[in-house]
Design an enzyme around this catalytic site. Sequence first.
Site, PDB file in Angstrom:
ATOM      1  N   SER A 679       0.667  -0.871  -0.187  1.00 47.85           N
ATOM      2  CA  SER A 679       0.460  -0.166  -0.416  1.00 47.85           C
ATOM      3  C   SER A 679       0.952   1.690  -0.170  1.00 47.85           C
ATOM      4  CB  SER A 679      -0.869  -0.203   1.182  1.00 47.85           C
ATOM      5  OG  SER A 679      -1.186   0.990   0.948  1.00 47.85           O
ATOM      6  N   ASP A 752      -9.198  -4.784  -5.821  1.00 48.95           N
ATOM      7  CA  ASP A 752      -8.818  -4.003  -4.746  1.00 48.95           C
ATOM      8  C   ASP A 752      -9.870  -2.959  -4.305  1.00 48.95           C
ATOM      9  OD1 ASP A 752      -7.665  -2.239  -2.448  1.00 48.95           O
ATOM     10  OD2 ASP A 752      -5.836  -1.537  -4.352  1.00 48.95           O
ATOM     11  N   HIS A 786      -7.524  -5.686  -1.483  1.00 45.59           N
ATOM     12  CA  HIS A 786      -6.041  -4.746  -1.035  1.00 45.59           C
ATOM     13  C   HIS A 786      -5.469  -5.702  -0.382  1.00 45.59           C
ATOM     14  CE1 HIS A 786      -4.005  -1.511  -0.212  1.00 45.59           C
ATOM     15  NE2 HIS A 786      -4.454  -1.208   0.633  1.00 45.59           N
TER      16      HIS A 786
END
Length: 815
Positions: A679, A752, A786
């Site tokens: 991330s 995601d 994610h």
Amino acid sequence: MAAVHSKSTVYRAAALAMLIVALAASSAGAEETGYRLPSQKLVDVIDAPRTPGTSISPNRDVALLMQRPGYPGIEELAERELRLAGLRIKPDNDSRSRVWPYKELTFLRISDLARQPVTGLPENPRIGSVTWAPDGERIAFTNTTPVGVELWVAEASSGEARRLTDPLVSLTAGIRPNWLSDGSALVACLVPEERGEEPAGSRVPDGPIVQENLGQLSPARTYQDLLASPHDEALFDHYMTTQLALIDLDGTITPLGEPAVRWGVDPSPDGTKLLVWTLHRPYSYVVPSYRFPVLIEVWDLEGNVLHTVADQPLRESIPIARGSTHEGPRSVEWRADAPATLVWAEALDGGDAGREAEVRDRIFMLSAPFDGEPVVLSTLEFRYDEVRWGHGELAILSEWWWDTRSVRAWRVSPDAPGEPELLMDYSWEDRYNDPGEPVMTRNGYGRSVMLTADDANTIFLVGDGASPEGDRPFLDAFDTYHGETQRLFRSEAPFYERPILVFNKTGQHVLTRRESVDDIPNYFIRDLADGTLRQITFSENPLPEFARASKELIRYQREDGVDLTGTLYLPEGYEAERDGPLPMVMWAYPREFKSADAAGQVNESPYRFDWVGWWSPLVWLTQGYSVLDGPTMPIVGEGDAQPNDTHLEQLVASAQAAVDEVVRLGVADRDRIAIGGHSYGAFMTANLLAHSDIFAAGLARTGAYNRTLTPFGFQSEDRTLWEAPETYFEMSPFMHADKVNEPLLLVHGEADNNPGTFPMQSERFFTALKGHGATVRFVMLPHESHSYRARESLLHLLWETETWLDTYVKNREAE
């Protein structure tokens, strides 16, 4: 320029070697285009058994052990999923998707450690929404089947489980069945009997999709899974419309009110009323469902409306300044220590944190029958956070403010509100001076309230105990009347021991969670009078080989004097003088600070047990790498300065300091160090490759690389693209793709849903890198979000990473 050319030559040679290996593998079969398996030691990490979760009963005499299964197969993630207004649901069984259920439950009697497995469960249950009855005699839970969700209960004394309902429960809104305070029934959302078939879609549109804004400021951050068409709205209504009902312990169902899009329900502490949230149109295509119009009401247990708290309109126009909110009642809840008293906050600054204001919020209370004027509990200079309830003369109300990173806590008297008394005033960045959080207990209503001692003015506080030696959790007794603190316990090396709950008002017996580098966390009862410990859970380390690796918290400084730390891991049996420097994997995540002193504080403990999984860089110890986990990458902006104005300079300086230190220690080869992150850590990785030549290769998972695609702010950046265009441009690796001259492995989940990290971010970055001749590989994991979940995805991720590291780091040719 010569150094860059030299690196390119090395990487082309390494890429050729990797291509030869890949071609050889593909000639053996079709596996090259499918999921791949890494080395067996990495497979073992993914398949290691899970340790059970633990939940303590309200009476604190029984622990519930909850065992999860292993990672699901990709076929589970491939099941039909609807993505509507920020929610992800499974239409086939009216549940949330991407949840990780429990597979078995066991009651553990704390007094003699007798175990009672829960019996009577169906084969291969998918257990969720576990909640204790207020009297601690039983639990309620759901079991998700292929066609729906059932409600069950299990007796703590016998372990006997029984089903209360057929698969009628709806979990699409995430509302779990909730006990009334007397434990006689639960309130739940059910699928309406007359719901009908799912609305059919058509490939032939009725007309264009039209949105408009008539001059109103409506900035919005970047959200995923939004509604996009009238058909989406119809699907949202279809699956989110539920029937509220009371369900008795004999399975009797009593419907309450008419079906509607329920967003929440909370029984009053005395169990006679319900606080009900209901979403309604108009819906939005630019914000998620939690910003849709919402009607907040109080009902009786027959479904009659007793009081309307608020009917909030669509909230598309909340300012983006951190700490902004909407006007009107918000944070509506029951006062936990009163039979039926509503509490809520209202903004006094229009909800705009960017506006100058002497006061920001006012907190109100209103008791049943809700026909009087609201009572003001407090007026706040900062933004309201929460109230921790104690009793009629004691509650602790907290407020916060983003710009100064400030937290303040006030003592208030709910029964007779007057001038509040300031108890705590600190910066949440300053971990060394964090006073801790109140220890909670259950009151006669089954509600969570502060545990008080002595004259009911003393509370107990549990905190991380951050210090230059690392975190050392503590338990304090805090006299809220005199402002005096007594230290009752603090964790001592070589253990990390955190108080979980205090058994009674004397504070003598404490449930703690104790661990060490070698010992997996388990629960103990500590007698503070004599220091004795009694172990009550006995989980075992599923991956004992990692406990044999060496672990050290290292300290070093950035060139500007900011103190930095990281946790260094070395493979079992490794000796630097004998074995020489190793290839290394660094895994990091940058954070913003307003204080250099706070940025330099130690934020971990060298005595914690390390959980190892697909997310952990420690897996690479099995492949002969040294690991530096969490090297701090602080981005500091003191005073009026914004941290991100010098983001790149500070980022590169932090990375350089980390590399210099591990090379100085002799545990890493300067030319064979990879940098990686997930991330915002992936964003960091790409920037370090674009703006330095420190690392041999990069590992970037599920990141955002073009900040112009998040134009109304990102991470801790409050300014918009139009307010700080240079910052957005400079911080975007996409804008500097031509400078990336080290190999980069890009991985992204195809589904995601994290704000800002659209899969398109990696797709476009890969295209830009490829267009400039970079050495890059892009792996899109089907159906993954994610974070990644399917066993096949995780194993393939490790195979990709292992191959990349071996090719471009471990076996990299010398320049």
